[in-house]
Design an enzyme around this catalytic site. Structure first.
Site, PDB file in Angstrom:
ATOM      1  N   CYS A 198      -0.497   0.028   7.626  1.00  0.00           N
ATOM      2  CA  CYS A 198      -1.066   0.755   6.249  1.00  0.00           C
ATOM      3  C   CYS A 198      -2.421   1.271   6.475  1.00  0.00           C
ATOM      4  O   CYS A 198      -2.869   2.102   5.491  1.00  0.00           O
ATOM      5  CB  CYS A 198      -1.031  -0.616   5.196  1.00  0.00           C
ATOM      6  SG  CYS A 198       0.845  -1.037   4.834  1.00  0.00           S
TER       7      CYS A 198
ATOM      8  N   ASP B  58      25.672 -38.202  -1.328  1.00  0.00           N
ATOM      9  CA  ASP B  58      25.821 -37.230  -2.315  1.00  0.00           C
ATOM     10  C   ASP B  58      26.613 -35.735  -1.870  1.00  0.00           C
ATOM     11  O   ASP B  58      26.882 -35.210  -2.579  1.00  0.00           O
ATOM     12  CB  ASP B  58      24.264 -36.640  -2.709  1.00  0.00           C
ATOM     13  CG  ASP B  58      23.476 -37.833  -3.147  1.00  0.00           C
ATOM     14  OD1 ASP B  58      23.812 -38.948  -3.639  1.00  0.00           O
ATOM     15  OD2 ASP B  58      22.273 -37.548  -3.189  1.00  0.00           O
TER      16      ASP B  58
ATOM     17  N   GLU C  32       0.644  -1.313  -0.009  1.00  0.00           N
ATOM     18  CA  GLU C  32      -0.026  -0.142   0.046  1.00  0.00           C
ATOM     19  C   GLU C  32       0.870   1.287   0.061  1.00  0.00           C
ATOM     20  O   GLU C  32       0.479   2.347  -0.743  1.00  0.00           O
ATOM     21  CB  GLU C  32      -0.824  -0.047   1.296  1.00  0.00           C
ATOM     22  CG  GLU C  32      -1.998  -1.159   1.527  1.00  0.00           C
ATOM     23  CD  GLU C  32      -1.329  -2.286   2.084  1.00  0.00           C
ATOM     24  OE1 GLU C  32      -2.161  -2.932   2.627  1.00  0.00           O
ATOM     25  OE2 GLU C  32       0.037  -2.646   1.917  1.00  0.00           O
TER      26      GLU C  32
END
Length: 358
Positions: free
Chosen positions: A90, A206, A54
C-alpha cells in the site's frame, strides 16, 4: 490539528471494525481520504486475501474528485504495508498516487512491515504523522499484536456458571445455564475468533458442535484435547461443518507447513512431559491460528489460569440458578474488569489479564 486528526482516526476505527471475523490473520484496518475537511474517500479491509483499506479508500473516490487525491491527507489506522504479500504494498500505491501527507494510528508489529512502511513514505517525500489514537488502534487489533509480539494466539477463556459457582451437576448431565440471547452472544464470540478449544470430557458430556450456527459467518477451527484418541467418530466435532485439530499423544497428520483445509480432521501429537497449554499455543502460532476461545472444561480452563496463559476471561453467571452440589467453576483470581452487562438473568463479566500494550 490534533483534534482533527483524532476525529478522522475515529472514523478509520469505525470502518476497520466492519472487517471483524473476515480478515484474520490480517489486521482490521480502516482508511479515510480528506481534502480540506471533506472526506472524499473511505475504505476498509473487507476480506483476507483481498484489497487492503488504503486501496479500497482510494478506489472509492468519485471521478469528479480524483484530481484532489494528490492534495489530500490519508488517514489510516495501521501503518501501510511495504511488502508484497497477497496484495501489492500500500505504501507504493500512496506514493504512486502522490498523496502528500499520511496520518497513521499505530505501527504494524509484523516483522515484514514494522517501521518500513513509514520509512518508505518519508524517503519518497510524504509527510507522515504517527501515534494518533495509538492505544485505540492497538486495542482494535489486540489479537494481531499479541500474535506477532508474543508469538502465540490471543487467548480468551469463557465459561458459564450458576450463582453458587457451579458449571455442571455431579451426575454429568448437561446443564443449560445461559439463556437463548446469551447463547447468541457466545456464537458471535466464536465467529470473532480463529479457533475454539475444549477438552475430552466436554465432548463426552455435551457432544457440542463448536460452530457459530446462531451467528452468520465462518466457523472457527475446532481444537480438542483427546490424549488417548478415545472420542467416537460420531462426535459432533468430527462432522464436516468446520476443520478440527485433535491434540493427542499418539498420532500426527499435521505439521507447521500445513495449510488448513475446510472440513478436515487433523491430528497434532503433543508430549506428555511438557505443558499442554504451552504446546497448544505453540501449535496455533505455527498454524497461523491467531486467537482461540477456550470453552472448557473446568480442568482445562484452570490450567490456562494457573499458568497465566490467557488475555481475557469472559464469565457468564446465571444470577437466579443454584444447584447445590456440582462441579465447581474454575478458581479465578479476578483481573482488571474490562466491562460487564446483563442478559436477562445472566450477568456477563469480561476481565483482562495484563496486556503488553497497556
Amino acid at each position: 490539528m490534533l483534534q482533527q486528526h483524532e476525529e478522522y482516526m475515529h472514523r478509520c476505527l469505525q470502518l476497520a471494525k466492519l472487517g471483524v471475523g473476515n480478515v484474520a490473520p490480517n489486521p482490521m484496518v480502516g482508511a479515510v481520504l480528506v481534502y480540506e475537511s471533506r472526506i472524499i474517500g473511505e475504505g476498509y479491509h473487507k476480506q483476507y486475501g483481498q484489497a487492503h483499506a488504503e486501496v479500497n479508500c482510494i478506489a472509492s473516490v468519485k471521478d469528479a474528485d480524483k484530481h484532489l487525491i494528490e492534495r489530500s491527507v490519508l488517514y489510516v489506522s495501521l501503518e501501510p504495508c511495504s511488502h508484497y504479500g497477497k496484495t501489492p504494498p500500500c505504501s507504493a500505491l500512496i506514493i504512486h498516487k502522490r498523496i502528500p501527507k499520511v496520518v497513521i494510528g499505530c505501527r504494524d508489529p509484523f516483522k515484514e512491515v514494522y517501521g518500513k512502511g513509514i520509512e518508505k513514505l518519508k524517503v519518497a517525500g510524504v509527510e507522515v504523522v504517527t501515534e494518533i489514537l495509538e492505544n485505540e488502534c492497538i486495542e482494535l487489533n489486540k489479537r494481531f499484536f499479541t500474535f506477532h509480539i508474543k508469538k502465540r494466539p490471543y487467548i480468551i477463556l469463557k465459561w458459564a456458571q450458576t450463582a453458587d459457582n457451579k458449571i455442571a451437576p455431579n451426575d454429568n448431565k448437561r446443564l443449560i445455564i445461559s439463556n437463548e440471547y446469551t447463547n447468541r452472544i457466545v456464537h458471535k464470540w466464536r465467529f470473532e475468533e480463529a479457533g475454539i478449544l475444549v477438552g475430552t470430557n466436554t465432548i463426552i458430556a455435551d457432544n457440542p458442535l463448536l460452530t457459530n450456527r446462531l451467528w452468520i459467518g465462518k466457523n472457527p477451527v475446532r481444537l480438542v484435547i483427546d490424549n488417548e484418541l478415545k472420542l467416537p467418530a460420531t462426535a459432533g466435532i468430527f462432522n464436516n461443518d468446520a476443520s478440527t485439530i485433535v491434540f493427542n499423544l499418539k498420532k500426527e497428520t499435521i505439521d507447521v507447513e500445513t495449510i488448513l483445509q475446510a472440513n478436515q480432521v487433523y491430528y497434532y501429537k503433543i508430549e506428555k512431559s511438557k505443558s499442554v497449554t504451552a504446546q497448544i499455543a505453540e501449535a496455533c502460532y505455527a498454524l497461523n491460528i491467531q486467537s482461540i476461545l477456550v470453552e472448557g472444561g473446568a480442568k482445562l480452563l484452570q490450567l490456562f489460569i494457573d499458568e497465566k496463559l490467557f488475555d481475557e476471561a469472559r464469565i457468564i453467571t446465571n444470577k437466579k440458578m443454584r444447584i447445590g452440589k456440582g462441579l465447581e467453576s474454575p478458581r479465578f483470581y479476578e483481573k482488571e474488569l474490562d466491562s460487564s452487562f446483563s442478559s436477562g438473568n445472566d450477568l456477563i463479566k469480561i476481565y483482562k489479564a495484563n496486556s503488553f500494550f497497556l
